[in-house]
Scaffold this motif. Structure first.
Motif, PDB file in Angstrom:
ATOM      1  N   ASP A 249     -14.222 -23.518  33.524  1.00  0.00           N
ATOM      2  CA  ASP A 249     -14.157 -24.825  34.191  1.00  0.00           C
ATOM      3  C   ASP A 249     -12.712 -25.267  34.389  1.00  0.00           C
ATOM      4  OD1 ASP A 249     -16.844 -25.368  34.629  1.00  0.00           O
ATOM      5  OD2 ASP A 249     -17.140 -26.187  32.610  1.00  0.00           O
ATOM      6  N   GLY A 250     -12.416 -25.685  35.615  1.00  0.00           N
ATOM      7  CA  GLY A 250     -11.099 -26.259  35.887  1.00  0.00           C
ATOM      8  C   GLY A 250      -9.983 -25.257  36.079  1.00  0.00           C
ATOM      9  N   ALA A 251     -10.306 -23.961  36.068  1.00  0.00           N
ATOM     10  CA  ALA A 251      -9.265 -22.933  36.169  1.00  0.00           C
ATOM     11  C   ALA A 251      -8.788 -22.749  37.601  1.00  0.00           C
ATOM     12  CB  ALA A 251      -9.818 -21.607  35.657  1.00  0.00           C
ATOM     13  N   VAL A 252      -7.639 -22.142  37.722  1.00  0.00           N
ATOM     14  CA  VAL A 252      -7.179 -21.626  39.011  1.00  0.00           C
ATOM     15  C   VAL A 252      -7.661 -20.184  39.104  1.00  0.00           C
ATOM     16  CG1 VAL A 252      -5.167 -20.924  40.369  1.00  0.00           C
ATOM     17  CG2 VAL A 252      -5.127 -23.083  39.093  1.00  0.00           C
ATOM     18  N   VAL A 253      -8.543 -19.915  40.070  1.00  0.00           N
ATOM     19  CA  VAL A 253      -8.904 -18.519  40.319  1.00  0.00           C
ATOM     20  C   VAL A 253      -7.839 -17.908  41.212  1.00  0.00           C
ATOM     21  CG1 VAL A 253     -10.481 -17.055  41.645  1.00  0.00           C
ATOM     22  CG2 VAL A 253     -11.386 -18.627  39.939  1.00  0.00           C
ATOM     23  N   LEU A 254      -7.332 -16.749  40.797  1.00  0.00           N
ATOM     24  CA  LEU A 254      -6.331 -16.042  41.603  1.00  0.00           C
ATOM     25  C   LEU A 254      -7.024 -14.790  42.150  1.00  0.00           C
ATOM     26  CD1 LEU A 254      -2.656 -15.332  40.525  1.00  0.00           C
ATOM     27  CD2 LEU A 254      -3.982 -13.852  42.014  1.00  0.00           C
ATOM     28  N   SER A 255      -7.459 -14.903  43.392  1.00  0.00           N
ATOM     29  CA  SER A 255      -8.156 -13.778  44.023  1.00  0.00           C
ATOM     30  C   SER A 255      -7.144 -12.893  44.733  1.00  0.00           C
ATOM     31  CB  SER A 255      -9.174 -14.304  45.032  1.00  0.00           C
ATOM     32  OG  SER A 255      -9.618 -13.236  45.845  1.00  0.00           O
ATOM     33  N   THR A 256      -7.220 -11.602  44.479  1.00  0.00           N
ATOM     34  CA  THR A 256      -6.239 -10.688  45.092  1.00  0.00           C
ATOM     35  C   THR A 256      -6.768 -10.053  46.376  1.00  0.00           C
ATOM     36  OG1 THR A 256      -7.028  -8.853  43.748  1.00  0.00           O
ATOM     37  CG2 THR A 256      -5.191 -10.130  42.858  1.00  0.00           C
ATOM     38  N   VAL A 257      -7.916 -10.535  46.880  1.00  0.00           N
ATOM     39  CA  VAL A 257      -8.531  -9.841  48.012  1.00  0.00           C
ATOM     40  C   VAL A 257      -7.678  -9.856  49.289  1.00  0.00           C
ATOM     41  CG1 VAL A 257     -10.917 -10.037  47.216  1.00  0.00           C
ATOM     42  CG2 VAL A 257      -9.933 -11.849  48.636  1.00  0.00           C
ATOM     43  N   ALA A 258      -6.793 -10.852  49.407  1.00  0.00           N
ATOM     44  CA  ALA A 258      -5.963 -10.895  50.621  1.00  0.00           C
ATOM     45  C   ALA A 258      -4.745  -9.974  50.528  1.00  0.00           C
ATOM     46  CB  ALA A 258      -5.504 -12.327  50.895  1.00  0.00           C
ATOM     47  N   MET A 259      -4.510  -9.416  49.342  1.00  0.00           N
ATOM     48  CA  MET A 259      -3.381  -8.471  49.176  1.00  0.00           C
ATOM     49  C   MET A 259      -3.948  -7.073  49.363  1.00  0.00           C
ATOM     50  SD  MET A 259      -1.611 -10.365  45.907  1.00  0.00           S
ATOM     51  CE  MET A 259      -0.130  -9.369  45.884  1.00  0.00           C
ATOM     52  N   ASP A 260      -4.161  -6.721  50.631  1.00  0.00           N
ATOM     53  CA  ASP A 260      -4.949  -5.510  50.891  1.00  0.00           C
ATOM     54  C   ASP A 260      -4.194  -4.473  51.736  1.00  0.00           C
ATOM     55  OD1 ASP A 260      -4.903  -6.858  53.228  1.00  0.00           O
ATOM     56  OD2 ASP A 260      -7.062  -6.783  53.587  1.00  0.00           O
ATOM     57  N   GLU A 261      -2.909  -4.393  51.487  1.00  0.00           N
ATOM     58  CA  GLU A 261      -2.096  -3.455  52.266  1.00  0.00           C
ATOM     59  C   GLU A 261      -1.940  -2.113  51.539  1.00  0.00           C
ATOM     60  OE1 GLU A 261       2.518  -3.069  53.820  1.00  0.00           O
ATOM     61  OE2 GLU A 261       1.869  -4.944  52.897  1.00  0.00           O
ATOM     62  N   ILE A 262      -2.187  -1.034  52.261  1.00  0.00           N
ATOM     63  CA  ILE A 262      -1.823   0.299  51.754  1.00  0.00           C
ATOM     64  C   ILE A 262      -0.380   0.522  52.194  1.00  0.00           C
ATOM     65  CG2 ILE A 262      -2.248   2.778  51.903  1.00  0.00           C
ATOM     66  CD1 ILE A 262      -5.165   2.159  52.450  1.00  0.00           C
ATOM     67  N   ARG A 263       0.523   0.562  51.231  1.00  0.00           N
ATOM     68  CA  ARG A 263       1.941   0.546  51.590  1.00  0.00           C
ATOM     69  C   ARG A 263       2.510   1.919  51.854  1.00  0.00           C
ATOM     70  NH1 ARG A 263       3.903  -4.588  47.878  1.00  0.00           N
ATOM     71  NH2 ARG A 263       3.429  -6.041  49.560  1.00  0.00           N
ATOM     72  N   GLU A 264       1.918   2.936  51.241  1.00  0.00           N
ATOM     73  CA  GLU A 264       2.517   4.267  51.350  1.00  0.00           C
ATOM     74  C   GLU A 264       1.502   5.305  50.913  1.00  0.00           C
ATOM     75  OE1 GLU A 264       5.954   4.523  48.841  1.00  0.00           O
ATOM     76  OE2 GLU A 264       6.230   6.664  49.211  1.00  0.00           O
TER      77      GLU A 264
END
Lengths: 479, 479
Positions: free
Chosen positions: A98-113
């Motif tokens: 309750d009351g937490a900040v959810v940090l979703s990584t789904v938008a960090m979806d780059e294959i860099r190399e």
């Protein structure tokens, strides 16, 4: 942008806090979600019967700098941060409080190399396992870890939980493929661990300390993975057994004979029937257990398959047959992959009205104790009067006893919990572990403490305190 | 035994301290060594040019309880403890400090269990690598990690340094084979980590935190290792190159083609000549580089060897030939294993009177940068005016540039140090690591800090403090 006047007006349903304002300033409006439906959607992963809270906000940072901003802002306001990937986990490790900040990584979806010579790939955490597999596959490479959720789960989540899968029996689990990480610590500092090289022993193995730590020590923002050359085509075999003990004996005999199948899975009768009911595939529902095995040793594969068949027959298999072609092999693998949805349907049918609950357990024992584990689970199911189907990675001694309960009936839920505890107790008594691949999360905290003992618990707390003294990251998980 | 009178009389050369008395009471006289020759013998490992002190005492506990007694006694008296195995390390990690208690694990040499079905062995830390290899070999099993010192180094030392070897290119390093540990912490508590199962994700991966931590976090008292089935016989090939760049290109091309040799070693001309001088074997001393490769893929091995040969020829090899039989293959492997003593003789011959010093370096770069590393080392040798021979595990991009210095000439030693630093700088610039397999110890502390940066250093200190707040264990190493 210069703001004139008294700042942003209040929203009616959610008063803006300074924290939300800071998050919006750092990430932009679209990456800071407070819509109640979205908040509810981000409350939990796929673990049943685990507590979950409603977050204050779901953030979707797009790069490391934004992750730092989220963590620093949350730390300033003393608000816990719960990292999430695709929320396909099975231990409640991604459940919000309750009351937490959810940090979703789904938008960090780059294959860099992708580097075919060094056989590595560098990816952001939100890249989906199947996406990475496809991308490296185009270059003749292979990222082996293949958890059941591989089509939707993210590499970041796979790393945070040290995910397993079907290929592990020959190719190992996620941690074997993680060479280096970028991690944002609770302090907001950015740590780089590990290396891009095949070997490296520079300092403590921080990489593997973060792998499997379920977001309690830091937020993974980049992963350098090792790749393998694509394996040869595999040959597939099915062996049908009149008892789970005979199937367990076959697994032990396969190991003792020095065979190394690339896949060695077990389905018990409950699962065979559930799968046939879910999607008829012609599986032998009269069998007590089915082993699915494969070899990928190229020109040696036919010999190796013959060896597997011989061992299964000697162990008492009723019927052993090889898939005639790749299409049949794929269908057999697909039957195995349907185990989870089929059991969910089994539970739903057993207790209609949405009351069918499935407690997906995960226990691993030394390979030689597999038969004893299967026997024991059957005994526990009878004693606790709950249906339990068993499926899993037999070659690793890693089984998933799936316990069916009636959520509407507290007595049924209680019997399910008792069965769960009895299975954990049995696994440890057989020299095993309380979790082979799903992790601790919320579901197994008490059993972790049992398994590692008071000194192990103290060391866990000491490391958690060293890296996250305020307990900012994913509070209540693992420990 | 009841002592009557004023206790033990003083020895003339070494006054008994209460600490020594406590150690003798716990371990017995024979396991508590204070003979000055023995103390001197235990001052250092095989790293050249590293500082070492004279210990107060060398202890040889025989079981975990005695290790606890040593650590508790040393902690009570505020005396540091330096763990040692066979002292074959190459980074000074086992070097004593003045007045320390050396804790040698060589007397803890029991193989406790070999289980062919679960494919594990449980050993005390003092078991010699070759002894374990032979014991499991009798059961058709294989313990792959094969550091150069394998005939004398101990499993405990191999684990503490995360030792590599020649098989790593296909089979990985020591840490891939460590399933679980028993560790005595600085507090004297006994911690059990890990598992006996093929898979397991119960809590933080403490096992791998201790692997490679060079005795700074705890003393390893039992190791559970994973075994493999014995590999098929291997086929061996030699390729002779007119330039190191061509050899490096061959290694990159082998990887890019998806080949997985079970051995892929490189010897440069300096080493070829040193080995021929040390023990004539008919090696082509006119070659600039030699690659030694092997495949162990059974019925596929001949095809795979042909593929390796083809790639080497395409990369510009002068000559490529396959070993005609196992005897010739063993001789070639033996030539590779002679690299170290041959270079020691080379150094001794270059600077007679015992003045020839050999700084054995260890650097790993991404495989694709191997040619650039070899070029760079040749340039550094010319610039610094020191002979440098390069040998190593080419398939892993892990090279050992061996720098020859005249110990009697401070200018030569200084040039050697400069070359060492330049090689480290080059390795990091190429995306590599300052140590691929030998470890940090004393030799590479500054370079570790360079590699992992200030955040990495802070995290290392935080973990060290969490587990050993008083700095009792192996002070001055790694950090």
């Amino acid at each position: 942008m210069l703001m004139i006047g008294g700042g942003r007006p209040s929203l009616s349903c959610m008063a803006p806090t300074p924290l939300l304002d800071e998050l919006r300033a750092a990430l932009g409006e679209n990456a800071v979600l407070t819509d109640p439906d979205l908040l509810r959607m981000h409350e939990r992963d796929e673990a049943d019967l685990c507590a979950a809270g409603t977050p204050l906000v779901v953030t979707r940072p797009r790069d490391t700098e934004q992750v730092v901003a989220v963590i620093r802002a949350a730390a300033r306001h003393g608000v816990p941060v719960v990292p999430q990937g695709a929320r396909t986990g099975l231990a409640g490790a991604a459940n919000a409080v309750d009351g937490a900040v959810v940090l979703s990584t789904v938008a960090m979806d780059e294959i860099r190399e992708i580097d075919p010579v060094s056989r590595i790939a560098v990816v952001q955490p939100g890249v989906v396992n199947a996406t990475l597999a496809a991308a490296v596959g185009k270059q003749g490479l292979w990222y082996p870890p293949d958890p059941g959720s591989w089509e939707s789960s993210t590499i970041g989540g796979n790393v945070a939980t040290n995910a397993g899968g079907m290929c592990c029996v020959k190719y190992g689990v996620t941690t074997e493929y993680v060479l280096g990480l970028e991690v944002v610590l609770a302090s907001g500092e950015v740590l780089r661990t590990g290396r891009r090289t095949a070997k490296g022993v520079a300092g403590y193995d921080l990489t593997r300390l973060f792998v499997g730590s379920e977001g309690t020590l830091g937020v993974i923002t980049e992963v350098t993975v090792a790749l393998r050359p694509a394996p040869a085509d595999s040959l597939t075999l099915v062996a049908v057994f009149p008892s789970t003990a005979a199937a367990g004996a076959a697994v032990a005999a396969i190991a003792a004979r020095g065979l190394t199948p690339s896949l060695l899975e077990l389905l018990d009768q409950t699962h065979l029937r559930a799968i046939e009911a879910y999607q008829p595939m012609g599986l032998r529902t009269d069998a007590q257990a089915l082993l699915l095995a494969a070899t990928d040793t190229g020109s040696r594969a036919a010999d190796d398959l013959a060896g597997l068949a011989e061992v299964c027959e000697a162990a008492g298999a009723d019927e052993v047959y090889a898939a005639t072609d790749a299409v049949e092999a794929a269908a057999l693998l697909q039957a195995r992959r349907l185990a989870h949805p089929a059991m969910e349907k089994f539970a739903a049918d057993a207790y209609p009205g949405g009351n069918g609950g499935l407690v997906i357990d995960d226990v691993a024992v030394p390979r030689g104790s597999l038969a004893a584990l299967l026997d024991g689970v059957a005994r526990i199911a009878a004693e606790c009067e709950v249906p339990i189907g068993v499926v899993g990675h037999a070659g690793d001694g890693n089984m998933h006893p799936n316990i069916v309960v009636d959520r509407a009936d507290p007595a049924s839920v209680e019997r399910g919990r008792r069965a769960f505890d009895e299975i954990m107790r049995l696994g440890l008594a057989l020299g095993g572990t309380c979790t082979g691949e799903h992790g601790v999360g919320l579901l197994k905290r008490d059993w972790l403490a049992q398994e590692i003992g008071p000194v192990g618990v103290r060391v866990h707390h000491a490391i958690k305190s060293a890296l996250d003294p305020a307990g900012l990251l994913n509070p209540g998980k693992v420990l």
